[in-house]
Scaffold this active site. Structure first.
Site: not given
Ligand code: PEP
Ligand code: MG
Length: 878
Positions: A21, A91, A100, A102, A334, A450, A761, A829, A849
């Site tokens: 502000k 303020r 809102g 603070m 802002r 709010h 992975s 993953c 990835y």
């Molecule tokens: C993991 O362990 O991150 C995974 C992807 O396998 P799961 O969640 O199926 O154990």
């Protein structure tokens, strides 16, 4: 060290020191906009205050000096004394906007003498008593912690006596009475308001600094990941009055629509009112079009200011303004908060208009909000009549039990019940209830109330200002016409249309934001990290592909063994007799072939990583307790013992483990019951063969879970290779074989394992579990919430990858793996593959990835692009 800066000394790059502000006020002052003069007390002063319980040495002398300069510049006097009195607002204003959360004190500097001088200056006694009562009310509540209800009761009583709806209709005499009674309320609470303006100021500044540590501010920071040690700045600004009569008023506007992102200014305006009346949503507001009708000159000037500010900030701005006797004053600006949909549209439109470039557009949108775009809406053909209509304050639809109190909302949500929090209007004290609710409904307030601002911030649907609803918070019910909804009855709100429905209304998944595809296409140009999907079914795979997934990074196969196939799996596990076992295996293989064929078809031309079976074997067997109960029930009924039950009980006992997650899972099971993996591999290869015969382009990859030694993988790999040779005897087909890295040992020995793997992975769910020694299934019920609340863990390691522990293993494993096998592909993953902060980390650690669930594919694409561009800048995103 200086602690006080006049507005003219501030600029946007001083947000750390002056707060958002203060920086904005500096910027606007220097742009030549009509800003009431004032000064900012720095966040540094607040940090000293937090540490010592008082401001730094010399602070008050500096403040007195700044007040002197202010008096001189506007020719007024703080404390009156013959000259026109100077009143100020005090303020809070932190680096990151915390709307809102603070404290604010307006009209400071008034006392029994000054009130008369104000009356003379304004030429109206009503104004001075309105100002005085507002000051006492706010100072009493905010600085002296006197409960606010008492003040509200006095005003309600006066309105009733006078037979009017709003405070604006009360007379000078009414307001003088209110002032006297407010003073008594404060005295009855054992408090008093200093008459000396400098003392009022000192108390107010201290209260603003203290409010950094109040519960709602702390809750808000936790929800929005704002560090707790930044402190707030404090802005002291000359008051301008929106409550001088019909020629005055106050409002909030956005340079574009913060809900849809459409390029039309949006605003709320209240005639004869002060700023807090708009924010509190206590009265229904006028639109900018109404303002144009009433005061075309002010409206035109405001549009000019909006244009100037939007071009200056190159972003949608949120502006607070006051009209004092027909003169427009700009109080604050802002970068405006916005919905997910608006964030995307604004970024793309502004890039197309040339206001920003594509790189900035990609950096502007917080990837996490892209999930909001997928929020449900009311099905178009639902054809149900709404009970009431209010302001479409935050998009998306939600159904849940009506709950009229924030604590109760938390309680019901804790019992896994969906709730909609219903209030007259929300205050910052309701924030925990809002966080727990699926949606928010209020009977008062506009789009900038709010409830609206906070709901948008939380990404929750909200309908505000549904004035037909009679909300009775005390009795926990609402009535509308002759319909009554009691606490616990289900209601549905639609924050996109503003409709409120009784009962549960069918919801439809969210529609596309047309500009999103453009933004993600731009993101794809910048990102270097691949984005794949965790998908187990052809429909999930198709959805993920549509969202831009470049293959399947993880197809979990366990659910394919559940349901009606469970009986077949049990036959395989329980029978040694090949006459029973072999047909069962054959049936399972045939079914799995179809499963895999569907996945390969949906992802034709793209890699599909099929992970072999992972869960502990006992999960395929019935529970011991159930079997025992069945046996007992038979005995009680006098029935003969059942051989099948006895056999199952023996099997269950044989496979039972104390810590199944650390037991016979993944590759261990695959090596102990090799037929299970063998039929899965055969099915995958058959599916590939069929897809090729059908003219497809399948890219099958096979992944082995829970490996901790190279030898485990070597053995499974040789089985897989034998099967490949069997299914494709006459040609060399490429089916990469890789492994999950989800145990610390595997990460530590990644170099060795990479000698047997074509890809890694990282299963960061298990890797987090095993690195911390913290059960992923029990964590949320156990000590983790406490640890997060206390800040013992900075964030939930199952959501955001723990950079220093788990991240280190991932980094080491990636580097060692790639060194041993330069063609090794490496991905993540676990759930972290869809979390923006973890994606940025994966980018920095050199992974190839990430793999995320289908709804998070857009999130991952954008987060990966931002990581490549060095980090996001989504200041206005909520
Ligand atoms: C993991 O362990 O991150 C995974 C992807 O396998 P799961 O969640 O199926 O154990
Ligand atoms: Mg795992």
């Amino acid at each position: 060290m200086r602690y006080v800066y006049d507005f003219a000394e501030g600029s946007n790059d001083q947000k750390d020191l002056l707060g958002g502000k203060g920086a904005g006020l500096g910027e606007m002052t220097n742009l030549g906009l009509r800003v009431p003069p004032g000064f900012t007390i720095t966040t540094e002063a607040c940090r000293v205050f937090m540490e010592n319980g008082e401001g730094p040495e010399g602070l008050w002398e500096e403040i007195a000096g700044a007040i002197g300069r202010l008096e001189e510049s506007c020719g007024r006097s703080f404390g009156g004394g013959g000259k026109t009195p100077l009143l100020v607002s005090v303020r809070s204003g932190a680096k990151f906007s915390m709307p809102g959360m603070m404290d604010t004190i307006l009209n400071l500097g008034i006392n029994d003498v000054v009130v008369k001088e104000i009356a003379e200056w304004a030429g109206r006694e009503r104004v001075s008593w309105d100002v005085y009562r507002r000051f006492l009310q706010m100072f009493g509540k905010v600085v002296l912690n006197v409960p606010g209800e008492g003040f509200e009761e006095v005003l309600t009583e006066l309105r009733q006596t006078r037979g009017v709806e709003t405070d604006a209709e009360l007379t000078a005499g009414d307001l003088e009475t209110a002032t006297g009674r407010f003073r008594s309320i404060i005295e009855e609470a054992g408090q008093s308001v200093p008459t000396e303006p400098m003392e009022q100021l000192r108390a107010a500044v201290n209260a603003v600094f203290s409010s950094w540590g109040n519960r709602r501010a702390v809750d808000y920071r936790r929800l929005h990941d704002i560090p707790g040690d930044l402190g707030t700045a404090c802005n002291v600004q000359t008051m301008v009055f929106g409550d001088l009569g019909e020629d005055s008023g106050t409002g909030v506007c956005f340079t574009r629509d913060p809900s849809s992102g459409e390029p039309n200014p949006y605003g709320d305006y209240l005639v004869n009112a002060q700023g807090e009346d708009v924010v509190a949503g206590a009265r229904n507001t006028l639109s900018l079009a109404d303002l144009e009708d009433k005061r075309p000159g002010v409206h035109a000037e405001l549009l000019g200011v909006m244009h100037t500010l939007e071009n200056h900030y190159r972003d949608m701005c949120d502006i607070e303004f006051t009209v004092e006797n027909g003169t427009l004053w700009i109080l604050q600006t802002r970068v405006g908060k916005r919905t997910a949909r608006a964030a995307v549209r604004l970024a793309v439109d502004m890039a197309n208009e040339g206001l920003i470039d594509r790189r900035q557009a990609v950096l502007r949108v917080d990837p996490a909000v892209l999930e909001q775009l997928q929020r449900p809406t009311i099905a178009e053909d639902a054809g149900i009549e709404p009970l009431a209509h209010g302001v479409a304050a935050s998009p998306g639809a939600a159904s849940g039990e009506a709950v009229f109190d924030a604590d109760r909302a938390v309680e019901r949500a804790g019992q896994d019940v969906a709730v909609v929090l219903v209030r007259h209007e929300t205050t910052p004290d309701d924030i925990h209830g809002m966080a727990a609710a699926q949606g928010i409904l209020t009977s008062r307030g506009g789009k900038t109330s709010h409830a609206a601002v906070v709901a948008r911030g939380m990404g929750k649907p909200a309908v505000t200002g549904a004035s037909a609803l009679n909300v009775d918070e005390g009795s926990s019910l609402l009535t509308v016409g002759d319909v009554t909804i009691n606490e616990g009855q289900v209601i549905t709100i639609d924050g996109t249309s503003g409709n409120v429905f009784g009962g549960e209304v069918p919801l439809e998944p969210a529609s596309e934001t047309p500009q999103l595809e453009m933004l993600l296409t731009w993101a794809d140009e910048f990102r270097t990290l691949g984005v794949r999907a965790n998908a187990d079914t052809p429909s999930d795979a198709a959805r993920a592909r549509e969202a831009g997934a470049e293959g399947i990074g993880l197809a979990r196969t366990e659910h394919m063994f559940m349901g009606e196939r469970l009986a077949i799996v049990q036959q395989i596990i329980l029978n040694e007799d090949p006459e029973v076992r072999d047909p069962a295996l054959e049936r399972l293989r045939a079914q799995q072939t179809e499963d895999f064929e569907g996945l390969l078809e949906a992802m034709d031309g793209l890699p599909v990583i099929i992970r072999l079976l992972d869960p502990p074997l006992h999960e395929f067997l019935p529970s011991r307790l159930e079997l025992e109960r069945e046996r007992r029930q038979r005995a009680e009924k006098g029935q003969a013992p059942d051989d099948r039950i006895a056999e199952l009980e023996r099997a269950v006992a044989k496979w039972e483990e104390t810590n199944p997650m650390l037991g016979l899972r993944g590759v261990r099971l695959g090596l102990l019951v090799p037929e299970l993996y063998r039929i899965q591999v055969q099915a995958a290869l058959q599916a590939m063969k069929r897809r090729r015969q059908a003219g497809g382009d399948p890219h099958l990859e096979i992944m082995v879970p829970l490996v901790s030694t190279a030898e485990e993988l070597r053995r499974v790999r040789s089985t897989i290779e034998a099967e490949i040779a069997d299914v494709f005897p006459d040609e060399a087909v490429e089916v990469p074989v890789g492994t999950m890295i989800e145990l610390p040992r595997a990460a530590l020995l990644a170099g060795e394992i990479a000698g047997v793997a074509d890809f890694f992975s990282f299963g960061t769910n298990d890797l987090t579990q095993t690195t911390y020694g913290l059960s992923r299934d029990d964590a949320d019920r156990s000590f983790l919430p406490f640890f997060l609340e206390q800040g013992i863990y900075p964030s939930n390691p199952f959501q955001t990858m723990d950079e220093h522990g788990v991240g280190r293993l991932v980094e080491m494993g990636t580097a060692a793996g790639k060194e041993a096998n330069p063609s090794l592909e490496v991905g993540v993953c676990g759930e972290h593959g869809g979390d923006p902060a973890s994606i940025a980390l994966c980018h920095r650690m050199g992974l190839d990835y990430v793999s995320a669930s289908p709804p998070r594919i857009p999130v991952a694409r954008l987060a990966a692009a931002q990581a490549a561009l060095g980090g996001g800048d989504s200041a206005g995103s909520v």
